[in-house]
Motif scaffolding. Structure first.
Motif, PDB file in Angstrom:
ATOM      1  N   GLN A   9       0.861  -1.181   0.000  1.00  0.00           N
ATOM      2  CA  GLN A   9       0.000   0.000   0.000  1.00  0.00           C
ATOM      3  C   GLN A   9       0.898   1.232   0.000  1.00  0.00           C
ATOM      4  OE1 GLN A   9      -2.060  -1.438   3.589  1.00  0.00           O
ATOM      5  NE2 GLN A   9      -3.940  -1.007   2.466  1.00  0.00           N
ATOM      6  N   ILE A  10       0.541   2.219  -0.817  1.00  0.00           N
ATOM      7  CA  ILE A  10       1.343   3.421  -0.972  1.00  0.00           C
ATOM      8  C   ILE A  10       0.481   4.620  -0.611  1.00  0.00           C
ATOM      9  CG2 ILE A  10       2.664   4.837  -2.589  1.00  0.00           C
ATOM     10  CD1 ILE A  10       1.864   1.417  -3.731  1.00  0.00           C
ATOM     11  N   ARG A  11       1.029   5.492   0.238  1.00  0.00           N
ATOM     12  CA  ARG A  11       0.335   6.746   0.530  1.00  0.00           C
ATOM     13  C   ARG A  11       1.359   7.838   0.822  1.00  0.00           C
ATOM     14  NH1 ARG A  11      -1.237   4.224   5.745  1.00  0.00           N
ATOM     15  NH2 ARG A  11      -0.256   5.412   7.412  1.00  0.00           N
ATOM     16  N   PHE A  12       0.952   9.077   0.645  1.00  0.00           N
ATOM     17  CA  PHE A  12       1.826  10.217   0.886  1.00  0.00           C
ATOM     18  C   PHE A  12       2.154  10.304   2.368  1.00  0.00           C
ATOM     19  CE2 PHE A  12       2.602  14.758   1.673  1.00  0.00           C
ATOM     20  CZ  PHE A  12       3.699  14.929   0.832  1.00  0.00           C
ATOM     21  N   ASN A  13       3.394  10.629   2.683  1.00  0.00           N
ATOM     22  CA  ASN A  13       3.839  10.804   4.062  1.00  0.00           C
ATOM     23  C   ASN A  13       3.581  12.251   4.480  1.00  0.00           C
ATOM     24  OD1 ASN A  13       5.156  10.914   6.509  1.00  0.00           O
ATOM     25  ND2 ASN A  13       7.212  10.734   5.642  1.00  0.00           N
ATOM     26  N   SER A  38       7.825   3.673  -8.115  1.00  0.00           N
ATOM     27  CA  SER A  38       7.442   3.376  -9.489  1.00  0.00           C
ATOM     28  C   SER A  38       6.698   2.048  -9.456  1.00  0.00           C
ATOM     29  CB  SER A  38       8.688   3.270 -10.370  1.00  0.00           C
ATOM     30  OG  SER A  38       8.333   3.029 -11.697  1.00  0.00           O
ATOM     31  N   ILE A  39       5.523   2.005 -10.105  1.00  0.00           N
ATOM     32  CA  ILE A  39       4.678   0.810 -10.051  1.00  0.00           C
ATOM     33  C   ILE A  39       4.488   0.264 -11.463  1.00  0.00           C
ATOM     34  CG2 ILE A  39       2.449  -0.126  -9.342  1.00  0.00           C
ATOM     35  CD1 ILE A  39       2.212   2.394  -7.504  1.00  0.00           C
ATOM     36  N   HIS A  40       4.842  -1.015 -11.627  1.00  0.00           N
ATOM     37  CA  HIS A  40       4.662  -1.705 -12.905  1.00  0.00           C
ATOM     38  C   HIS A  40       3.835  -2.957 -12.663  1.00  0.00           C
ATOM     39  CE1 HIS A  40       7.584   0.860 -14.972  1.00  0.00           C
ATOM     40  NE2 HIS A  40       8.198   0.877 -13.807  1.00  0.00           N
ATOM     41  N   ALA A  41       2.604  -2.744 -12.196  1.00  0.00           N
ATOM     42  CA  ALA A  41       1.691  -3.837 -11.858  1.00  0.00           C
ATOM     43  C   ALA A  41       0.284  -3.246 -11.762  1.00  0.00           C
ATOM     44  CB  ALA A  41       2.093  -4.468 -10.523  1.00  0.00           C
ATOM     45  N   PRO A  42      -0.744  -4.088 -11.868  1.00  0.00           N
ATOM     46  CA  PRO A  42      -2.114  -3.579 -11.694  1.00  0.00           C
ATOM     47  C   PRO A  42      -2.313  -3.002 -10.285  1.00  0.00           C
ATOM     48  CG  PRO A  42      -2.121  -5.776 -12.669  1.00  0.00           C
ATOM     49  CD  PRO A  42      -0.724  -5.512 -12.219  1.00  0.00           C
ATOM     50  N   VAL A  43      -3.041  -1.899 -10.205  1.00  0.00           N
ATOM     51  CA  VAL A  43      -3.279  -1.233  -8.921  1.00  0.00           C
ATOM     52  C   VAL A  43      -4.776  -1.099  -8.651  1.00  0.00           C
ATOM     53  CG1 VAL A  43      -1.132   0.066  -9.037  1.00  0.00           C
ATOM     54  CG2 VAL A  43      -3.237   1.103  -9.877  1.00  0.00           C
ATOM     55  N   PHE A  44      -5.102  -0.858  -7.386  1.00  0.00           N
ATOM     56  CA  PHE A  44      -6.466  -0.533  -6.976  1.00  0.00           C
ATOM     57  C   PHE A  44      -6.368   0.398  -5.783  1.00  0.00           C
ATOM     58  CE2 PHE A  44      -5.136  -4.295  -4.675  1.00  0.00           C
ATOM     59  CZ  PHE A  44      -5.635  -4.135  -3.395  1.00  0.00           C
ATOM     60  N   VAL A  62      -1.301  -2.592  -4.334  1.00  0.00           N
ATOM     61  CA  VAL A  62      -0.890  -3.610  -5.298  1.00  0.00           C
ATOM     62  C   VAL A  62      -0.898  -4.955  -4.573  1.00  0.00           C
ATOM     63  CG1 VAL A  62       0.880  -4.341  -6.929  1.00  0.00           C
ATOM     64  CG2 VAL A  62       0.631  -1.903  -6.386  1.00  0.00           C
ATOM     65  N   ALA A  63      -1.586  -5.936  -5.143  1.00  0.00           N
ATOM     66  CA  ALA A  63      -1.648  -7.273  -4.540  1.00  0.00           C
ATOM     67  C   ALA A  63      -0.618  -8.194  -5.184  1.00  0.00           C
ATOM     68  CB  ALA A  63      -3.048  -7.859  -4.711  1.00  0.00           C
ATOM     69  N   ILE A  77       7.875  -1.405  -7.691  1.00  0.00           N
ATOM     70  CA  ILE A  77       6.899  -2.453  -7.407  1.00  0.00           C
ATOM     71  C   ILE A  77       6.490  -3.086  -8.736  1.00  0.00           C
ATOM     72  CG2 ILE A  77       4.616  -2.964  -6.453  1.00  0.00           C
ATOM     73  CD1 ILE A  77       4.992  -0.503  -4.645  1.00  0.00           C
ATOM     74  N   THR A  78       6.660  -4.390  -8.819  1.00  0.00           N
ATOM     75  CA  THR A  78       6.321  -5.128 -10.046  1.00  0.00           C
ATOM     76  C   THR A  78       5.418  -6.303  -9.704  1.00  0.00           C
ATOM     77  OG1 THR A  78       8.329  -6.455  -9.842  1.00  0.00           O
ATOM     78  CG2 THR A  78       8.465  -4.504 -11.223  1.00  0.00           C
ATOM     79  N   GLY A  79       4.789  -6.866 -10.728  1.00  0.00           N
ATOM     80  CA  GLY A  79       3.972  -8.059 -10.526  1.00  0.00           C
ATOM     81  C   GLY A  79       4.818  -9.185  -9.959  1.00  0.00           C
ATOM     82  N   ARG A  80       4.162 -10.122  -9.312  1.00  0.00           N
ATOM     83  CA  ARG A  80       4.872 -11.240  -8.678  1.00  0.00           C
ATOM     84  C   ARG A  80       5.735 -11.963  -9.693  1.00  0.00           C
ATOM     85  NH1 ARG A  80       4.734 -14.066  -3.943  1.00  0.00           N
ATOM     86  NH2 ARG A  80       3.012 -12.898  -3.077  1.00  0.00           N
ATOM     87  N   GLU A  81       6.957 -12.269  -9.275  1.00  0.00           N
ATOM     88  CA  GLU A  81       7.906 -12.980 -10.148  1.00  0.00           C
ATOM     89  C   GLU A  81       7.798 -14.467 -10.008  1.00  0.00           C
ATOM     90  OE1 GLU A  81      11.729 -11.380  -9.166  1.00  0.00           O
ATOM     91  OE2 GLU A  81      11.319  -9.552 -10.232  1.00  0.00           O
TER      92      GLU A  81
END
Length: 81
Positions: A9-13, A38-44, A62-63, A77-81
Motif C-alpha cells: 500500500q502506498i500513501r503520501f507521508n 514506481s509501479i509496474h503492476a495492476p493497482v487498486f 498492489v496485490a 513495485i512489479t507483478g509477482r515474479e
C-alpha cells in the motif's frame, strides 16, 4: 531490499518536509518510508481505519507483488515474479 508481498500500500507521508521520504509503503503491515515509487503492476485503491489517529487513510494498493528498494530509497513495485 527485495521482498515478495501479499499487499503493498502506498500513501503520501504527511510528516515529510516535501523533499525527503515523501512516501509511505506499507508492505504486509510493515511501514517503510521511501523517496519515490514506481509501479509496474495492476493497482487498486483501498481505505483503512487507522486506530491510533482515529482516521481513514487511502492508498494506492498492489496485490501479490515484488518490491525492490534501492540504497537511495527508490522503490520499484512489479507483478509477482
Amino acid at each position: 531490499m527485495n521482498k515478495q508481498v501479499t499487499l503493498a500500500q502506498i500513501r503520501f507521508n504527511t510528516e515529510s518536509n516535501g523533499h525527503d521520504k515523501c512516501w509511505r509503503l506499507v508492505l504486509d503491515g510493515e511501514e517503510i518510508l521511501v523517496e519515490s515509487v514506481s509501479i509496474h503492476a495492476p493497482v487498486f485503491t483501498s481505505r483503512d481505519w487507522i486506530g491510533p489517529i482515529s482516521k481513514f487513510k487511502h492508498h494506492i494498493s498492489v496485490a501479490d507483488c515484488h518490491v525492490h528498494i534501492d540504497e537511495a530509497g527508490v522503490a520499484l513495485i512489479t507483478g509477482r515474479e
